[in-house]
Motif scaffolding. Sequence first.
Motif, mmCIF file in Angstrom:
data_model
loop_
_atom_site.group_PDB
_atom_site.id
_atom_site.type_symbol
_atom_site.label_atom_id
_atom_site.label_comp_id
_atom_site.label_asym_id
_atom_site.label_seq_id
_atom_site.Cartn_x
_atom_site.Cartn_y
_atom_site.Cartn_z
ATOM 1 N N ALA A 254 56.442 -50.284 -40.562
ATOM 2 C CA ALA A 254 56.402 -50.785 -41.934
ATOM 3 C C ALA A 254 55.062 -51.444 -42.237
ATOM 4 C CB ALA A 254 57.544 -51.767 -42.158
ATOM 5 N N ARG A 255 54.532 -52.183 -41.267
ATOM 6 C CA ARG A 255 53.234 -52.838 -41.458
ATOM 7 C C ARG A 255 52.113 -51.811 -41.581
ATOM 8 N NH1 ARG A 255 50.351 -56.059 -44.146
ATOM 9 N NH2 ARG A 255 48.526 -56.887 -43.069
ATOM 10 N N GLN A 256 52.170 -50.757 -40.750
ATOM 11 C CA GLN A 256 51.156 -49.707 -40.830
ATOM 12 C C GLN A 256 51.189 -49.012 -42.186
ATOM 13 O OE1 GLN A 256 51.932 -47.201 -37.462
ATOM 14 N NE2 GLN A 256 50.983 -48.603 -35.993
ATOM 15 N N ARG A 257 52.384 -48.783 -42.698
ATOM 16 C CA ARG A 257 52.495 -48.161 -44.016
ATOM 17 C C ARG A 257 51.913 -49.064 -45.091
ATOM 18 N NH1 ARG A 257 58.695 -45.826 -43.474
ATOM 19 N NH2 ARG A 257 58.141 -43.914 -42.328
ATOM 20 N N GLU A 258 52.133 -50.372 -44.973
ATOM 21 C CA GLU A 258 51.563 -51.306 -45.938
ATOM 22 C C GLU A 258 50.039 -51.253 -45.903
ATOM 23 O OE1 GLU A 258 53.069 -55.139 -45.103
ATOM 24 O OE2 GLU A 258 55.137 -54.690 -45.716
ATOM 25 N N LEU A 259 49.470 -51.202 -44.677
ATOM 26 C CA LEU A 259 48.015 -51.159 -44.550
ATOM 27 C C LEU A 259 47.444 -49.874 -45.124
ATOM 28 C CD1 LEU A 259 47.581 -52.616 -40.940
ATOM 29 C CD2 LEU A 259 47.144 -53.770 -43.107
ATOM 30 N N VAL A 260 48.113 -48.741 -44.867
ATOM 31 C CA VAL A 260 47.652 -47.468 -45.414
ATOM 32 C C VAL A 260 47.717 -47.485 -46.935
ATOM 33 C CG1 VAL A 260 48.169 -44.999 -45.569
ATOM 34 C CG2 VAL A 260 48.224 -46.142 -43.352
ATOM 35 N N SER A 261 48.828 -48.000 -47.462
ATOM 36 C CA SER A 261 48.988 -48.077 -48.916
ATOM 37 C C SER A 261 47.917 -48.952 -49.535
ATOM 38 C CB SER A 261 50.379 -48.624 -49.257
ATOM 39 O OG SER A 261 50.551 -48.734 -50.644
ATOM 40 N N GLU A 262 47.626 -50.094 -48.889
ATOM 41 C CA GLU A 262 46.593 -50.982 -49.406
ATOM 42 C C GLU A 262 45.228 -50.300 -49.386
ATOM 43 O OE1 GLU A 262 46.816 -54.461 -47.033
ATOM 44 O OE2 GLU A 262 48.735 -55.138 -47.859
ATOM 45 N N ALA A 263 44.967 -49.516 -48.324
ATOM 46 C CA ALA A 263 43.675 -48.829 -48.228
ATOM 47 C C ALA A 263 43.519 -47.803 -49.338
ATOM 48 C CB ALA A 263 43.545 -48.156 -46.866
ATOM 49 N N PHE A 264 44.584 -47.032 -49.601
ATOM 50 C CA PHE A 264 44.507 -46.023 -50.656
ATOM 51 C C PHE A 264 44.411 -46.661 -52.040
ATOM 52 C CE2 PHE A 264 46.407 -42.990 -47.510
ATOM 53 C CZ PHE A 264 45.307 -42.133 -47.492
ATOM 54 N N LEU A 265 45.113 -47.763 -52.244
ATOM 55 C CA LEU A 265 45.034 -48.451 -53.525
ATOM 56 C C LEU A 265 43.633 -49.014 -53.748
ATOM 57 C CD1 LEU A 265 48.465 -50.320 -53.672
ATOM 58 C CD2 LEU A 265 47.736 -48.367 -55.037
ATOM 59 N N GLY A 266 43.020 -49.487 -52.653
ATOM 60 C CA GLY A 266 41.649 -49.971 -52.770
ATOM 61 C C GLY A 266 40.695 -48.854 -53.153
ATOM 62 N N ALA A 267 40.883 -47.672 -52.528
ATOM 63 C CA ALA A 267 40.046 -46.527 -52.875
ATOM 64 C C ALA A 267 40.275 -46.103 -54.319
ATOM 65 C CB ALA A 267 40.358 -45.364 -51.929
ATOM 66 N N GLU A 268 41.517 -46.172 -54.763
ATOM 67 C CA GLU A 268 41.853 -45.819 -56.143
ATOM 68 C C GLU A 268 41.160 -46.745 -57.129
ATOM 69 O OE1 GLU A 268 45.811 -45.511 -59.002
ATOM 70 O OE2 GLU A 268 45.969 -46.129 -56.902
ATOM 71 N N ALA A 329 50.874 -39.326 -48.201
ATOM 72 C CA ALA A 329 50.382 -40.573 -48.788
ATOM 73 C C ALA A 329 51.042 -41.792 -48.169
ATOM 74 C CB ALA A 329 50.624 -40.558 -50.298
ATOM 75 N N SER A 330 52.254 -41.622 -47.601
ATOM 76 C CA SER A 330 52.929 -42.749 -46.951
ATOM 77 C C SER A 330 52.425 -42.986 -45.538
ATOM 78 C CB SER A 330 54.441 -42.491 -46.906
ATOM 79 O OG SER A 330 54.752 -41.434 -46.005
ATOM 80 N N GLY A 331 51.502 -42.102 -45.080
ATOM 81 C CA GLY A 331 50.924 -42.282 -43.746
ATOM 82 C C GLY A 331 51.494 -41.359 -42.696
ATOM 83 N N ALA A 332 52.355 -40.427 -43.068
ATOM 84 C CA ALA A 332 52.978 -39.528 -42.101
ATOM 85 C C ALA A 332 51.996 -38.462 -41.633
ATOM 86 C CB ALA A 332 54.210 -38.863 -42.718
ATOM 87 N N THR A 333 52.124 -38.064 -40.370
ATOM 88 C CA THR A 333 51.330 -36.975 -39.813
ATOM 89 C C THR A 333 52.007 -35.646 -40.117
ATOM 90 O OG1 THR A 333 52.475 -37.053 -37.695
ATOM 91 C CG2 THR A 333 50.565 -38.495 -37.957
ATOM 92 N N ASN A 334 51.309 -34.551 -39.795
ATOM 93 C CA ASN A 334 51.910 -33.228 -40.008
ATOM 94 C C ASN A 334 53.222 -33.093 -39.235
ATOM 95 O OD1 ASN A 334 49.837 -32.508 -41.665
ATOM 96 N ND2 ASN A 334 48.832 -31.123 -40.232
ATOM 97 N N ALA A 335 53.225 -33.578 -37.991
ATOM 98 C CA ALA A 335 54.426 -33.472 -37.168
ATOM 99 C C ALA A 335 55.572 -34.282 -37.762
ATOM 100 C CB ALA A 335 54.125 -33.926 -35.742
ATOM 101 N N GLN A 336 55.271 -35.467 -38.259
ATOM 102 C CA GLN A 336 56.306 -36.305 -38.850
ATOM 103 C C GLN A 336 56.834 -35.700 -40.152
ATOM 104 O OE1 GLN A 336 54.035 -39.921 -39.082
ATOM 105 N NE2 GLN A 336 54.789 -40.691 -37.127
ATOM 106 N N VAL A 337 55.935 -35.102 -40.934
ATOM 107 C CA VAL A 337 56.376 -34.433 -42.162
ATOM 108 C C VAL A 337 57.287 -33.261 -41.824
ATOM 109 C CG1 VAL A 337 55.619 -33.102 -44.169
ATOM 110 C CG2 VAL A 337 54.356 -35.149 -43.476
ATOM 111 N N ALA A 338 56.905 -32.480 -40.796
ATOM 112 C CA ALA A 338 57.721 -31.341 -40.381
ATOM 113 C C ALA A 338 59.100 -31.793 -39.929
ATOM 114 C CB ALA A 338 57.015 -30.579 -39.264
ATOM 115 N N ASP A 339 59.152 -32.891 -39.184
ATOM 116 C CA ASP A 339 60.444 -33.408 -38.719
ATOM 117 C C ASP A 339 61.284 -33.907 -39.881
ATOM 118 O OD1 ASP A 339 62.184 -34.316 -36.449
ATOM 119 O OD2 ASP A 339 61.804 -36.248 -37.388
#
Length: 381
Positions: A254-268, A329-339
């Motif tokens: 959950a923390r990693q997802r928050e950090l990824v979301s914050e990074a993308f929002l900053g880029a936006e 966008a939520s931070g998932a990898t290809n493998a995680q998306v496939a699963d």
Amino acid sequence: MSVARISELNARVSELAVQAAGGGANGAYLQLLDVTLERMNRRLAAADSGTVDAGDLCELLTDVSAVHSTLRKHALDQPSYAPGRIFEALARLRAKTTADEVLDAAPAELCAAGAFDRAMISRVRGSSWVPRLLFLSDGHDSGFNRELSDYITELEIPLASPMVEAEIVRRRLPALVYDAQQEPRAFRVLMKVSRTREYVVAPIVADGTVVGLLHADAFLSERPLTEADRDSLRTFADGVGLIYERAVLESRLARQRELVSEAFLGAEQLLDVPADPSVRLPGPAIRTAVEVPASEVVALPAFEGTVRSPSEGLAQLTAREREVLALLASGATNAQVADRLTVAESTVKSHVKHILHKMGAPNRAGAIARYLRARNNERRI
């Protein structure tokens, strides 16, 4: 019923008694049963030879009653443990949302599932174990138990050999301590303060490491603890370790997802800043302009794709491609998306390729940034 049949049943009762009594605290029951059954066998032998009288039959009846009473007492002293109760308690722990909540609720669930009166959970920190929480089935009604609960919160006990807890952490196995007041390997100060006669203890293992200890006893009921108590505690502690580990991993994710979301929002936000011609970026000192001959100008390769607005590119995606992009966008990898979508990883890669083409993005980071901008624009409308 014939005397032979009575003798046969008597022999079977004796075998069952030996199997049930085990050792340790049940030794007294086993000795009493041996004496009583031996007397019954002598009277049965006399009855079989025809020399028994009414008085002997009365004594035989008394012996049978004694065996019945002893077996009944032994049965009542056994813990009301059932695997189903352990699994139900672990199911309730799985509903907790954080690792701390799992640890704090574990002692109460253990007492409910394993018929213990007191349970204590501790954290293992380096070369020490630190009591965290003591649960008392009497609800802290007595002043003694209140003082004990306050006392343990100030303890930090070294895991020094040959202490019982040190061996448990090293070997990752549970233990049953019968005479806690006289056991030299027990932490004598705690045993004296808590008035513990005997106890069971098991390690809590998460991610291959002992992170805590679970202690339990039957202080109020004073029933003898058995190997069944030790085994039930081990089952429960193993479950607590797995649930604790899962809670820690979910918290990190959950923390990693928050950090990824914050990074993308900053880029936006950077992409949304309008160009201001009055703002000049710092650079090197102004130099005299030199004309470069046209023959020496090197043309940069153009990006192979059509530049589209974020909303326009997003509108061209299929429902499945939008779903894949949202997971990326939520931070998932290809493998995680496939699963998550129950498809092959190669299918996910194909979706990503189509997404990049339709959105005119050079890579997945660019596609995700445009996706977030489009979503943000949609929220503003």
